[in-house]
Every structure is written in structure tokens, then in C-alpha cells.
Design a protein around this motif. Structure first.
Motif, PDB file in Angstrom:
ATOM      1  N   SER A  11      42.794  37.402  71.863  1.00 14.38           N
ATOM      2  CA  SER A  11      42.173  36.994  70.895  1.00 14.38           C
ATOM      3  C   SER A  11      42.587  35.278  70.360  1.00 14.38           C
ATOM      4  N   THR A  12      41.375  34.815  70.137  1.00 11.20           N
ATOM      5  CA  THR A  12      42.562  33.215  69.837  1.00 11.20           C
ATOM      6  C   THR A  12      42.777  33.043  68.242  1.00 11.20           C
ATOM      7  N   ILE A  13      42.314  34.223  67.402  1.00 11.53           N
ATOM      8  CA  ILE A  13      43.505  33.895  66.331  1.00 11.53           C
ATOM      9  C   ILE A  13      44.075  35.142  65.554  1.00 11.53           C
ATOM     10  N   PRO A  14      44.591  35.103  65.170  1.00 14.42           N
ATOM     11  CA  PRO A  14      45.823  36.133  64.575  1.00 14.42           C
ATOM     12  C   PRO A  14      45.024  37.722  64.106  1.00 14.42           C
ATOM     13  N   LEU A  15      45.687  38.726  64.645  1.00 13.27           N
ATOM     14  CA  LEU A  15      45.033  40.374  64.613  1.00 13.27           C
ATOM     15  C   LEU A  15      45.240  40.358  62.918  1.00 13.27           C
ATOM     16  N   SER A  16      44.602  40.888  62.471  1.00 19.08           N
ATOM     17  CA  SER A  16      45.239  41.603  60.739  1.00 19.08           C
ATOM     18  C   SER A  16      45.774  43.151  61.253  1.00 19.08           C
ATOM     19  N   ASP A  17      46.033  43.273  60.054  1.00 21.75           N
ATOM     20  CA  ASP A  17      46.873  44.186  60.138  1.00 21.75           C
ATOM     21  C   ASP A  17      45.646  45.785  60.640  1.00 21.75           C
ATOM     22  N   TRP A  18      44.648  45.831  59.691  1.00 23.11           N
ATOM     23  CA  TRP A  18      44.095  46.512  59.543  1.00 23.11           C
ATOM     24  C   TRP A  18      42.839  46.313  61.398  1.00 23.11           C
ATOM     25  N   GLN A  19      42.968  44.911  62.082  1.00 20.68           N
ATOM     26  CA  GLN A  19      42.888  45.264  63.464  1.00 20.68           C
ATOM     27  C   GLN A  19      43.603  46.036  63.985  1.00 20.68           C
ATOM     28  N   LYS A  20      45.058  45.283  63.930  1.00 23.16           N
ATOM     29  CA  LYS A  20      45.947  46.279  64.886  1.00 23.16           C
ATOM     30  C   LYS A  20      46.114  47.469  64.680  1.00 23.16           C
ATOM     31  N   GLN A  21      45.883  48.285  63.780  1.00 20.52           N
ATOM     32  CA  GLN A  21      45.362  49.808  63.289  1.00 20.52           C
ATOM     33  C   GLN A  21      44.178  50.399  63.991  1.00 20.52           C
ATOM     34  N   PHE A  22      42.555  49.826  64.456  1.00 22.46           N
ATOM     35  CA  PHE A  22      41.777  50.255  64.529  1.00 22.46           C
ATOM     36  C   PHE A  22      42.238  50.399  65.933  1.00 22.46           C
ATOM     37  N   PHE A  23      42.935  49.267  66.786  1.00 20.31           N
ATOM     38  CA  PHE A  23      42.774  49.098  67.719  1.00 20.31           C
ATOM     39  C   PHE A  23      43.525  50.840  68.138  1.00 20.31           C
ATOM     40  N   ALA A  24      44.733  50.819  68.166  1.00 21.32           N
ATOM     41  CA  ALA A  24      46.170  52.175  67.872  1.00 21.32           C
ATOM     42  C   ALA A  24      44.632  52.644  67.938  1.00 21.32           C
ATOM     43  N   ALA A  25      44.282  53.223  66.529  1.00 25.46           N
ATOM     44  CA  ALA A  25      43.449  54.585  66.445  1.00 25.46           C
ATOM     45  C   ALA A  25      42.408  54.721  67.919  1.00 25.46           C
ATOM     46  N   TYR A  26      41.953  53.550  68.277  1.00 24.20           N
ATOM     47  CA  TYR A  26      40.817  53.091  69.200  1.00 24.20           C
ATOM     48  C   TYR A  26      41.301  54.052  70.765  1.00 24.20           C
ATOM     49  N   GLU A  27      42.233  53.499  70.920  1.00 24.53           N
ATOM     50  CA  GLU A  27      43.051  53.587  71.780  1.00 24.53           C
ATOM     51  C   GLU A  27      43.383  55.312  72.064  1.00 24.53           C
ATOM     52  N   GLN A  28      43.988  55.556  70.631  1.00 25.33           N
ATOM     53  CA  GLN A  28      44.351  57.311  70.179  1.00 25.33           C
ATOM     54  C   GLN A  28      43.101  58.067  71.139  1.00 25.33           C
ATOM     55  N   ALA A  29      42.052  57.690  70.636  1.00 26.34           N
ATOM     56  CA  ALA A  29      41.146  58.906  70.536  1.00 26.34           C
ATOM     57  C   ALA A  29      39.975  58.653  71.894  1.00 26.34           C
ATOM     58  N   GLN A  30      40.941  57.567  72.336  1.00 27.35           N
ATOM     59  CA  GLN A  30      40.553  57.512  73.860  1.00 27.35           C
ATOM     60  C   GLN A  30      41.333  58.578  75.009  1.00 27.35           C
ATOM     61  N   LYS A  31      42.415  58.312  74.470  1.00 27.18           N
ATOM     62  CA  LYS A  31      43.181  59.600  75.466  1.00 27.18           C
ATOM     63  C   LYS A  31      42.891  60.943  74.550  1.00 27.18           C
ATOM     64  N   GLU A  32      42.482  61.068  73.862  1.00 25.06           N
ATOM     65  CA  GLU A  32      42.591  62.516  73.921  1.00 25.06           C
ATOM     66  C   GLU A  32      40.921  62.614  73.492  1.00 25.06           C
ATOM     67  N   ASN A  33      40.278  62.099  74.491  1.00 25.00           N
ATOM     68  CA  ASN A  33      38.504  62.395  74.703  1.00 25.00           C
ATOM     69  C   ASN A  33      37.539  62.837  73.256  1.00 25.00           C
TER      70      ASN A  33
END
Length: 98
Positions: A11-33
């Protein structure tokens, strides 16, 4: 490297807390299919988030590589050195040459 680390690195700009939570939730959803449904607010960088996720997914998929003689060497993700069984040439995959 997980998706949050990848996003912070690319990312060219610092990530907000919401974006970090979103990316973590997306990755978890991918792992659990599972599917992740999100209704984002305005001006939170949703286009940037989608671009980061697409880049992360493209980096993880296997890509087919062939020798100059046309022989299929295999599908790789990352770096490899493969000797072609047909012509004997050493093929370097995933390394940029200067």
C-alpha cells in the motif's frame, strides 16, 4: 506472509484499522472456504483494498512455464531452477535478470 502484511507492504498509504480488520477477515473466510459480505462506507479505500486482494491472489496461483524448446517444465509459484529433460537447458524461473 499473510494478507495484512502484504497489504501494508504494497500500500502507498498507511492502512486504517478497518482495512486491517477487513483483510484479516477476508483471509480467514478464504481459509474456511466461506464468503465474506461487507457493506463498506464512503471514502474508505475500497478500490485500493480490492486491488490489493487481487494482487495477493495472483501472487499465490501456480503459473505454467515452458522451456525455449517448447517442453512443459511444470507449474510454479516462486523461484526455481529447472533443467529441461528434452534439450538440457537450465531454466531459471521467478528471478528477474539484470
Amino acid at each position: 506472509m499473510n494478507l495484512v502484511e502484504f497489504a501494508e507492504k504494497t500500500s502507498t498509504i498507511p492502512l486504517s484499522d478497518w482495512q486491517k480488520q477487513f483483510f484479516a477477515a477476508y483471509e480467514q473466510a478464504q481459509k474456511e472456504n466461506k464468503q465474506l459480505f461487507v457493506v463498506p462506507g464512503r471514502n474508505i479505500g475500497k478500490e485500493m483494498a480490492i486491488e490489493i486482494i487481487d494482487a495477493w491472489n495472483n501472487g499465490r496461483e501456480l503459473r505454467e512455464h515452458r522451456c525455449a524448446c517448447g517442453r512443459l517444465l511444470g507449474r510454479f509459484n516462486g523461484q526455481a531452477e529447472v533443467k529441461c529433460p528434452k534439450c538440457g537447458k537450465i531454466n531459471v524461473i521467478g528471478v528477474e535478470r539484470k
